[in-house]
Motif scaffolding. Sequence first.
Motif, short mmCIF file in Angstrom:
data_model
loop_
_atom_site.label_atom_id
_atom_site.label_comp_id
_atom_site.label_asym_id
_atom_site.label_seq_id
_atom_site.Cartn_x
_atom_site.Cartn_y
_atom_site.Cartn_z
N SER A 224 -0.53 -5.88 -0.70
CA SER A 224 1.00 -6.57 -1.51
C SER A 224 0.54 -8.07 -1.83
CB SER A 224 1.85 -6.61 -0.65
OG SER A 224 3.05 -7.05 -0.99
N LYS A 247 -1.39 -3.14 -10.96
CA LYS A 247 -1.33 -1.89 -10.65
C LYS A 247 -2.41 -1.18 -11.09
CE LYS A 247 1.94 1.65 -12.12
NZ LYS A 247 3.09 2.15 -13.05
N GLU A 252 0.45 -3.97 -5.10
CA GLU A 252 1.69 -4.14 -5.15
C GLU A 252 2.01 -5.58 -5.64
OE1 GLU A 252 5.89 -3.73 -2.79
OE2 GLU A 252 4.03 -4.26 -1.88
#
Length: 271
Positions: A224, A247, A252
């Motif tokens: 993330s 992506k 993320e």
Amino acid sequence: MKGLTLQKAGIDAGGSLMKIVYQENNKKHYKKYPINQINEAVSWLKIAAPNLSVGLTGGKAHLIQKKYLHNAVLIPEFQATCEGARILMLEEKKRSNQHFLIVNIGTGTSWHLVAGEKYERILGSGIGGGTFIGLGSLLTKKEDFQDLIHLANKGEKENIDLLVKDIYESAEPPIDGHLTAANFAKGLKVKHSDADRMAAVTNMIAETIALLTLQAAAIHQVKSVVLIGSTLIGNESLTSTLEYYLKRFELEAVFLGKGEYCGAVGAYDFV
């Protein structure tokens, strides 16, 4: 605004902007000034609330404390940024696990690893908003940030960047043909506009940041990424390109609506 309604404020004074988060009547507000308008910004604060409690962070925090706000509290920049990002993620209901990267795209770019309550700056690059404005102004003769964003949003990078498909021509490339083989490689060989130059500048910045983020994420086993910083504000071309590359890397991408104020929010929370 009446005097003495402000109780406290956080100021992040960076290389390009002075960002202020202040409390008025128990509600937080956000304001920013170009860094060359420090006098105007501090004068406004002093008139609004002479007894204001202030937290200062950023590269010019010491200068502001020494010259204007002698009683202000200095907060280390990286601490303020990471704490501010945590606060804004909660306020904006942006979910993430306790192990993530913060990528702060300001004048340059900094990477911070957050693990629970701990954080660490792990990487830095001179590629960032300063590159966008500085290189953009050299290539287009325009110096206004919004003008450069407008150009980047309507330009086509492939009119100046050499893409993988350009190298393979009629053959099937082994990777996505729209990926960049070499930034700015077409040079003066083809016709291109100021908008195309800015699209290429934006793509180069996004690619560099995305690749460094991928390496940092792989080393620290993070999936993330929270992206913050003034360079992203209104910069659709940059944000969409970053999101596209991250992506592809199976990362993320989390963008904070008030991400440019992370440092100021962290300084505000400290006082």
